[in-house]
Design a protein around this motif. Structure first.
Motif, short mmCIF file in Angstrom:
data_model
loop_
_atom_site.label_atom_id
_atom_site.label_comp_id
_atom_site.label_asym_id
_atom_site.label_seq_id
_atom_site.Cartn_x
_atom_site.Cartn_y
_atom_site.Cartn_z
N ASP A 6 12.49 4.31 2.80
CA ASP A 6 12.01 5.61 2.33
C ASP A 6 10.89 5.33 1.34
OD1 ASP A 6 11.65 8.00 1.05
OD2 ASP A 6 13.80 8.48 0.90
N VAL A 7 9.61 5.67 1.73
CA VAL A 7 8.50 5.31 0.84
C VAL A 7 7.68 6.55 0.51
CG1 VAL A 7 8.33 3.00 1.85
CG2 VAL A 7 6.92 4.84 2.74
N THR A 8 6.90 6.45 -0.59
CA THR A 8 5.88 7.47 -0.86
C THR A 8 4.55 6.75 -0.85
OG1 THR A 8 6.15 7.10 -3.20
CG2 THR A 8 7.37 8.94 -2.25
N LEU A 9 3.53 7.45 -0.32
CA LEU A 9 2.22 6.79 -0.24
C LEU A 9 1.11 7.83 -0.25
CD1 LEU A 9 1.40 5.66 3.36
CD2 LEU A 9 3.37 7.03 2.85
N ASP A 10 -0.12 7.38 -0.51
CA ASP A 10 -1.29 8.26 -0.49
C ASP A 10 -1.77 8.40 0.95
OD1 ASP A 10 -1.48 8.74 -3.22
OD2 ASP A 10 -2.37 6.73 -3.52
N GLU A 11 -2.18 9.64 1.27
CA GLU A 11 -2.59 9.90 2.66
C GLU A 11 -4.05 9.52 2.90
OE1 GLU A 11 -1.78 13.50 5.78
OE2 GLU A 11 -2.78 14.01 3.90
N ALA A 12 -4.87 9.61 1.84
CA ALA A 12 -6.32 9.46 2.02
C ALA A 12 -6.73 8.17 2.73
CB ALA A 12 -7.03 9.59 0.68
N LEU A 58 12.00 0.27 -5.68
CA LEU A 58 10.80 -0.34 -6.27
C LEU A 58 9.89 0.79 -6.66
CD1 LEU A 58 9.48 -3.44 -4.23
CD2 LEU A 58 10.18 -3.35 -6.63
N GLY A 59 9.42 0.84 -7.90
CA GLY A 59 8.51 1.89 -8.35
C GLY A 59 9.24 3.21 -8.54
N LYS A 60 8.46 4.18 -9.16
CA LYS A 60 9.07 5.48 -9.41
C LYS A 60 8.43 6.49 -8.46
CE LYS A 60 9.08 7.97 -13.19
NZ LYS A 60 8.45 8.76 -13.84
N PRO A 61 9.21 7.23 -7.65
CA PRO A 61 8.59 8.16 -6.69
C PRO A 61 7.84 9.28 -7.40
CG PRO A 61 11.01 8.15 -6.48
CD PRO A 61 10.66 7.22 -7.60
N ARG A 88 0.83 -1.22 0.00
CA ARG A 88 0.00 0.00 0.00
C ARG A 88 0.86 1.27 0.00
NH1 ARG A 88 -3.87 -1.37 4.80
NH2 ARG A 88 -4.89 0.60 4.36
N VAL A 89 1.90 1.24 -0.88
CA VAL A 89 2.73 2.45 -1.07
C VAL A 89 2.91 2.67 -2.56
CG1 VAL A 89 3.96 2.24 1.11
CG2 VAL A 89 4.86 1.10 -0.92
N ARG A 90 3.40 3.85 -2.93
CA ARG A 90 3.59 4.16 -4.35
C ARG A 90 4.99 3.77 -4.81
NH1 ARG A 90 1.03 8.71 -7.14
NH2 ARG A 90 -0.83 9.29 -6.00
N SER A 91 6.00 4.02 -3.93
CA SER A 91 7.36 3.66 -4.31
C SER A 91 8.15 3.36 -3.05
CB SER A 91 8.03 4.80 -5.08
OG SER A 91 8.30 5.86 -4.18
N ILE A 92 9.21 2.59 -3.19
CA ILE A 92 10.05 2.22 -2.05
C ILE A 92 11.49 2.45 -2.42
CG2 ILE A 92 10.70 0.38 -0.45
CD1 ILE A 92 8.12 -1.09 -1.33
N ALA A 93 12.26 3.06 -1.51
CA ALA A 93 13.72 3.15 -1.70
C ALA A 93 14.35 2.66 -0.41
CB ALA A 93 14.11 4.59 -1.98
N LEU A 94 15.29 1.73 -0.50
CA LEU A 94 15.91 1.15 0.68
C LEU A 94 17.38 1.51 0.66
CD1 LEU A 94 13.81 -0.60 2.12
CD2 LEU A 94 15.23 -2.58 1.57
N ARG A 95 17.91 2.01 1.79
CA ARG A 95 19.36 2.22 1.84
C ARG A 95 19.91 1.24 2.85
NH1 ARG A 95 22.24 7.50 3.94
NH2 ARG A 95 22.18 6.21 5.81
#
Ligand SMILES: Nc1ncnc2c1ncn2[C@@H]1O[C@H](COP(=O)(O)OP(=O)(O)OP(=O)(O)O)[C@@H](O)[C@H]1O
Ligand SMILES: [Mg+2]
Length: 456
Positions: A142-148, A91-94, A75-82
């Protein structure tokens, strides 16, 4: 009795509901922020898990379908792992983000503020959230996701809390209400009803309160109140008896004075009798009758002394003391002197007639206490604390029994024909002025009475 809704019970009910609701709000604020934090942490954990698949693939590549599937699951738009070794996994494009939050160093006030900001949003924001991986804190997710969707869940949660608070507060309020009603309101009402009934008819013993025998404050109040009612009832009966007695004494006094005035006339005629024996007895008879008249007057004065409020004014004390000296029956041979030592122009705030009576009573007592030669001195002084008048004589001083019954009506007199009312009345008058009368000194050399006035 107060009507429904205005009594103690209703107020207690409203207050309890309000307080429980307040308590719930105080719990709600931190818990909604915690709810948001846990939601975000779960997203980070799920994202971390999703990248495990990527790490497992030999070339670090997966198909676009699988990538979409993994992101949807987390349930996220993109994932970046360091990773700890500073290598990256994506994973995915932010997408472009509206707000970013770092969970590493978020303080509780910030979390509370961010939660309410989220609740206030009217449109979906894209959030970037950074935090440690739950299973491996060295890894930064580090993820991006929808707030709604999160806000939707937060509103669901708030609704459940609100419902729970309402149920809880109603339950607690009813319990508190019932116990308070049982413990306080009901007994209080009983006391109040009894008070009202008592005021309506204080002499009806059947309507008094019956103490319930409780050990707490209400029990004490009931017992004290019952005791007070008994005492008051007795005092009322006593008062009624005394009033009847007073009326009877008044009538008797009135008749007695009429009788005495005929006796005065008759004794006057006896003084002019031709019979020398009768003529000799006449003065003794006249004195006896005079004493009786004075006694009647004293008793009437006492009956009157209870009521009047002093009508205060400025009184020229030196002039008043002179006036008293003129009225006192001092012996003609000058053996007793009346010395007015009050400074000219000295004034006190008092009811002049009443003050006259006080000084006259003290003066008469003083004169009566002097055998043969002597003097009575009246002086006054004023300082910051009080104004005091002193009446001093060179008489024989108080006898033991007079001192034992000092200021007791009818009991203190040692003088034939004395009513024993002079000092009690004088003191009552002084107390009505806010002051007092006290015996400052009394021995074989003489007696000093002090009249004290409150400071002006
Ligand atoms: N200055 C005084 N010196 C000595 N004894 C006093 C003096 N003043 C009062 N007493 C004693 O106190 C008693 C009570 O005084 P009080 O004025 O109350 O009553 P009384 O003088 O006996 O009667 P009356 O009511 O007519 O004044 C007196 O009988 C007297 O024995
Ligand atoms: Mg007297």
């Amino acid at each position: 009795m107060p009507g429904p809704g205005r009594g103690l019970s209703a107020r207690l009910l409203v207050l309890t509901i309000a307080f429980v609701m307040l308590g719930e709000v105080l719990i709600y604020v931190p818990s909604i922020s915690r709810y948001r934090l846990v939601y975000l942490q779960e997203r980070l954990a799920a994202s971390h898990e999703a990248t495990l698949t990527l790490q497992a693939s030999p070339d670090g590549m997966i198909s676009p379908e699988l990538e979409r599937e993994l992101l949807k699951h987390a349930r996220v738009r993109s994932i970046a792992l360091r990773m700890p070794d500073a290598s990256y996994l994506m994973l995915g494009k932010p997408p472009p983000v509206d707000a970013a939050f770092d969970l590493h160093d978020a303080t509780p006030p910030e979390l509370i503020r961010d939660a309410f900001v989220a609740l206030a949003q009217t449109r979906n924001r894209v959030l970037r959230v950074i935090g440690p991986a739950r299973v491996d804190p060295g890894v930064r997710v580090d993820v991006t996701l929808d707030e709604a969707p999160m806000v939707g869940e937060m509103f669901d949660y708030s609704g459940r809390i609100l419902l729970l608070s309402i149920v809880l507060s109603l339950l607690t309020a009813s319990l508190v209400f019932l116990s308070l009603h049982w413990l306080i309101v009901r007994p209080m009402r009983r006391i109040t009803e009894s008070l009202v009934a008592f005021r309506e008819d204080p002499e009806d013993a059947s309507r008094g309160i019956v103490a319930s025998g409780r050990g707490d404050e209400i029990g004490v109040a009931e017992r004290e109140f019952a005791e007070m009612q008994r005492g008051l009832r007795a005092a009322l009966k006593q008062r009624a008896r005394l009033a009847a007695l007073g009326a009877a004494v008044g009538k008797i006094n009135h008749d007695l004075r009429n009788i005495l005035s005929s006796a005065v006339l008759a004794s006057g005629r006896l003084a002019h009798s031709d019979d020398p024996k009768v003529k000799r007895q006449a003065p003794a008879l006249t004195t006896a009758i005079d004493r009786a008249v004075a006694l009647c007057e004293d008793i009437l004065n006492f009956a009157r002394a209870g009521d009047p409020e002093p009508r205060r004014g400025r009184v020229d004390l030196a002039a008043l003391v002179d006036d008293v000296g003129k009225v006192l029956a001092l012996p003609d041979d000058g053996s007793i002197s009346w010395r007015n030592e009050v400074a000219k122009g000295f004034t006190v705030t008092a009811d002049r007639d009443q003050l006259f009576r006080v000084i006259f009573n003290l003066g008469r007592n003083a004169v009566e206490a002097i055998d043969g030669q002597g003097e009575v001195r009246v002086g006054a002084r004023r300082d910051a604390a009080a104004t005091a008048i002193e009446v001093a004589d060179t008489g024989r001083g108080f006898s033991v029994e007079a001192r034992d019954h000092l200021f007791e009506p009818f009991a203190g007199s040692t003088r034939p024909g004395g009513a024993g009312l002079g000092l009690p009345i004088a003191r009552e008058i002084m107390q009505a002025h806010g002051g007092d009368l006290c015996l400052a000194k009394s021995d074989a050399e003489g007696t000093v009475f002090r009249l004290e006035f409150p400071p002006e």
